[in-house]
Scaffold this active site. Structure first.
Site, PDB file in Angstrom:
ATOM      1  N   ARG A 182      58.893  37.687  36.339  1.00 31.79           N
ATOM      2  CA  ARG A 182      58.716  36.299  35.861  1.00 31.79           C
ATOM      3  C   ARG A 182      59.852  35.819  34.959  1.00 31.79           C
ATOM      4  O   ARG A 182      59.619  35.003  34.054  1.00 31.79           O
ATOM      5  CB  ARG A 182      57.399  36.126  35.103  1.00 31.79           C
ATOM      6  CG  ARG A 182      56.162  36.432  35.875  1.00 31.79           C
ATOM      7  CD  ARG A 182      55.878  35.455  37.022  1.00 31.79           C
ATOM      8  NE  ARG A 182      54.680  35.865  37.698  1.00 31.79           N
ATOM      9  CZ  ARG A 182      54.671  36.754  38.704  1.00 31.79           C
ATOM     10  NH1 ARG A 182      55.795  37.273  39.161  1.00 31.79           N
ATOM     11  NH2 ARG A 182      53.531  37.088  39.269  1.00 31.79           N
ATOM     12  N   CYS A 239      48.158  31.070  36.197  1.00 29.51           N
ATOM     13  CA  CYS A 239      47.951  32.189  35.273  1.00 29.51           C
ATOM     14  C   CYS A 239      48.666  31.891  33.961  1.00 29.51           C
ATOM     15  O   CYS A 239      49.811  31.460  33.962  1.00 29.51           O
ATOM     16  CB  CYS A 239      48.462  33.493  35.880  1.00 29.51           C
ATOM     17  SG  CYS A 239      47.275  34.197  37.015  1.00 29.51           S
ATOM     18  N   GLU A 310      52.919  33.329  30.292  1.00 34.23           N
ATOM     19  CA  GLU A 310      53.726  33.143  31.497  1.00 34.23           C
ATOM     20  C   GLU A 310      54.136  31.675  31.585  1.00 34.23           C
ATOM     21  O   GLU A 310      55.198  31.336  32.087  1.00 34.23           O
ATOM     22  CB  GLU A 310      52.918  33.528  32.748  1.00 34.23           C
ATOM     23  CG  GLU A 310      53.697  33.301  34.024  1.00 34.23           C
ATOM     24  CD  GLU A 310      52.892  33.535  35.296  1.00 34.23           C
ATOM     25  OE1 GLU A 310      52.602  34.698  35.608  1.00 34.23           O
ATOM     26  OE2 GLU A 310      52.579  32.548  35.989  1.00 34.23           O
TER      27      GLU A 310
HETATM   28  N1  EPU Z   1      40.156  40.717  36.651  1.00 32.14           N
HETATM   29  C1  EPU Z   1      39.061  40.825  35.853  1.00 32.14           C
HETATM   30  N2  EPU Z   1      38.546  39.689  35.272  1.00 32.14           N
HETATM   31  C2  EPU Z   1      39.115  38.460  35.468  1.00 32.14           C
HETATM   32  C3  EPU Z   1      40.244  38.365  36.280  1.00 32.14           C
HETATM   33  C4  EPU Z   1      40.766  39.496  36.864  1.00 32.14           C
HETATM   34  O1  EPU Z   1      38.533  41.913  35.652  1.00 32.14           O
HETATM   35  O2  EPU Z   1      38.580  37.483  34.925  1.00 32.14           O
HETATM   36  C5  EPU Z   1      40.684  41.917  37.309  1.00 32.14           C
HETATM   37  C6  EPU Z   1      40.508  41.818  38.824  1.00 32.14           C
HETATM   38  O3  EPU Z   1      39.247  42.256  39.224  1.00 32.14           O
HETATM   39  C7  EPU Z   1      41.627  42.688  39.330  1.00 32.14           C
HETATM   40  C8  EPU Z   1      42.705  42.545  38.283  1.00 32.14           C
HETATM   41  O4  EPU Z   1      42.083  42.014  37.113  1.00 32.14           O
HETATM   42  O5  EPU Z   1      41.212  44.029  39.365  1.00 32.14           O
HETATM   43  C9  EPU Z   1      43.855  41.632  38.731  1.00 32.14           C
HETATM   44  O6  EPU Z   1      43.345  40.336  39.018  1.00 32.14           O
HETATM   45  P1  EPU Z   1      43.840  39.498  40.260  1.00 32.14           P
HETATM   46  O7  EPU Z   1      43.712  40.301  41.493  1.00 32.14           O
HETATM   47  O8  EPU Z   1      43.171  38.178  40.216  1.00 32.14           O
HETATM   48  O9  EPU Z   1      45.404  39.339  40.024  1.00 32.14           O
HETATM   49  P2  EPU Z   1      46.187  38.877  38.731  1.00 32.14           P
HETATM   50  O10 EPU Z   1      47.125  39.982  38.379  1.00 32.14           O
HETATM   51  O11 EPU Z   1      45.283  38.374  37.679  1.00 32.14           O
HETATM   52  C10 EPU Z   1      48.212  37.862  40.044  1.00 32.14           C
HETATM   53  C11 EPU Z   1      49.116  36.689  39.741  1.00 32.14           C
HETATM   54  C12 EPU Z   1      48.500  35.411  40.283  1.00 32.14           C
HETATM   55  C13 EPU Z   1      48.231  35.552  41.776  1.00 32.14           C
HETATM   56  C14 EPU Z   1      47.308  36.772  41.983  1.00 32.14           C
HETATM   57  C15 EPU Z   1      47.010  37.049  43.464  1.00 32.14           C
HETATM   58  C16 EPU Z   1      50.225  37.131  37.595  1.00 32.14           C
HETATM   59  C17 EPU Z   1      50.251  36.866  36.132  1.00 32.14           C
HETATM   60  N3  EPU Z   1      49.231  36.560  38.294  1.00 32.14           N
HETATM   61  O12 EPU Z   1      47.017  37.627  39.300  1.00 32.14           O
HETATM   62  O13 EPU Z   1      49.452  34.381  40.092  1.00 32.14           O
HETATM   63  O14 EPU Z   1      47.672  34.370  42.317  1.00 32.14           O
HETATM   64  O15 EPU Z   1      47.935  37.944  41.446  1.00 32.14           O
HETATM   65  O16 EPU Z   1      48.154  37.458  44.120  1.00 32.14           O
HETATM   66  O17 EPU Z   1      51.090  37.815  38.115  1.00 32.14           O
HETATM   67  C18 EPU Z   1      50.133  32.531  38.766  1.00 32.14           C
HETATM   68  O18 EPU Z   1      51.211  33.104  38.618  1.00 32.14           O
HETATM   69  O19 EPU Z   1      49.928  31.373  38.324  1.00 32.14           O
HETATM   70  C19 EPU Z   1      49.071  33.231  39.435  1.00 32.14           C
HETATM   71  C20 EPU Z   1      47.852  32.785  39.392  1.00 32.14           C
END
Ligand code: EPU
Length: 320
Positions: A182, A239, A310
């Site tokens: 990022r 995010c 971010e």
């Molecule tokens: N989780 C929780 N509680 C929550 C949210 C997430 O326990 O309220 C857990 C999920 O169950 C999972 C882990 O955290 O085990 C990761 O969550 P998720 O799969 O939703 O992915 P993320 O890392 O939170 C990233 C990107 C998103 C993108 C998603 C899907 C970042 C900061 N975020 O989210 O990007 O859409 O993967 O590919 O890298 C963005 O950049 O604006 C964005 C939303």
């Protein structure tokens, strides 16, 4: 104030309908918060953009480029100087070169990242599906190395064109760009004016021919997952925090800190995905900052982990 009456009059005369003053940024950010920009400028063409940048540089007036206003938190006190929005005249996407195993696509900075994803899908080109559902423009995606769990923009970039120190166009190959998670750090000597906010004109992307039906199936899966896991119906900035690591995603940490659903004014830590702060109506930037601080404080206290935003925070610091 960076712009006095004389400056405003001159700008109005020079740029006409392309410029307006004291424009509420809440109208131009996906979070729907933010105080006024002293001047808000949407250039109709590259000549107007260069004229404005040259003017700001000459008079030492601060300027900010906003992509789609999607990854942005503008303070309630607003933004000093000129905010430049590239959407209007910088949205061309085209195929530049086709070879058997690779296709070069160019996209101007104001084009939406989602539009580039749709373009690639329609043309049967693999490489962009990772960004499906990512808000914002190509310029913003290039500057912050936008990405998801499935990839990031730097992985498909071949080169970026910036506006250089003398307002010349300045093409920098991917290998010369220092991309991290990022973030993009520009080096002195690249020809880009790094003392001021860099101006991205556009980028070229290296994509690969693929079966369209396969790409479409993958796209459907990614978009469905996103709709299920993220509060896509409410205003947000995507995010909010970077993931401290893949083992400790910010959403999980904030969730485990018990903060899901916490509200301040009309701002809320989403109960669908804890790394989203949503605006349920009339939230202010102050409300969002309050929740941001709560997340950082609680996660630090419980897990000894620092959350780093971010989203990009801009604007005057007072009254937030
Ligand atoms: N989780 C929780 N509680 C929550 C949210 C997430 O326990 O309220 C857990 C999920 O169950 C999972 C882990 O955290 O085990 C990761 O969550 P998720 O799969 O939703 O992915 P993320 O890392 O939170 C990233 C990107 C998103 C993108 C998603 C899907 C970042 C900061 N975020 O989210 O990007 O859409 O993967 O590919 O890298 C963005 O950049 O604006 C964005 C939303």
């Amino acid at each position: 104030m960076a712009l006095d009456d004389t400056a405003r009059e001159w700008l109005q005369e020079r740029f006409g309908k392309e410029i307006c003053f004291d424009e509420p940024m809440a109208r131009h950010t996906s979070l729907r918060v933010g105080g006024p920009a002293e001047a808000f400028f949407a250039p109709a063409n590259p000549i107007a953009l260069i004229a404005m940048i040259d003017w700001c540089r000459h008079w030492n007036v601060p300027y900010q480029i906003i992509g789609g206003g999607t990854n942005l938190l503008v303070t309630d006190a607003g933004i000093e100087g000129v905010v430049i929005s590239l959407g209007r005249a910088f949205n061309r996407i085209a195929i530049e070169k086709r070879a058997a195993d690779s296709v070069t696509v160019s996209a101007l900075a104001g084009a939406k990242t989602g539009t580039l994803c749709s373009f690639a899908l329609k043309e049967g080109l693999a490489g962009m599906n990772f960004a499906l559902g990512v808000y914002g423009t190509i310029g913003g995606a290039i500057m912050m190395n936008a990405g998801t769990r499935y990839g990031e923009i730097s992985e498909v970039l071949a080169a970026v064109t910036f506006l250089g120190t003398q307002s010349q166009t300045c093409r920098v190959a991917r290998a010369q760009l220092d991309y991290r998670y990022r973030s993009l750090t520009l080096q002195t000597g690249s020809g880009v004016d790094i003392a001021r906010p860099p101006v991205v004109i556009g980028g070229t992307f290296q994509l690969k021919p693929a079966k369209q039906a396969d790409l479409q199936a993958e796209a459907d899966r990614i978009l469905t997952e996103r709709k299920q896991n993220q509060p896509t119906q409410l205003p947000s900035a995507g995010c909010f925090f970077k993931n401290p690591s893949s083992e400790n995603p910010a959403g999980r940490l904030i969730d485990q800190a018990g903060l899901k659903g916490l509200r301040h004014g009309d701002a809320e830590i989403s109960d669908r995905h804890a790394n989203f702060i949503v605006n349920r109506g009339k939230a202010t930037a102050g409300d969002i900052f309050f929740l941001m601080d709560q997340c950082r404080t609680e996660v630090k206290a419980r897990f000894n982990i620092e959350l780093e935003p971010e989203i990009k925070i801009v604007g005057r610091k007072t009254n937030t």
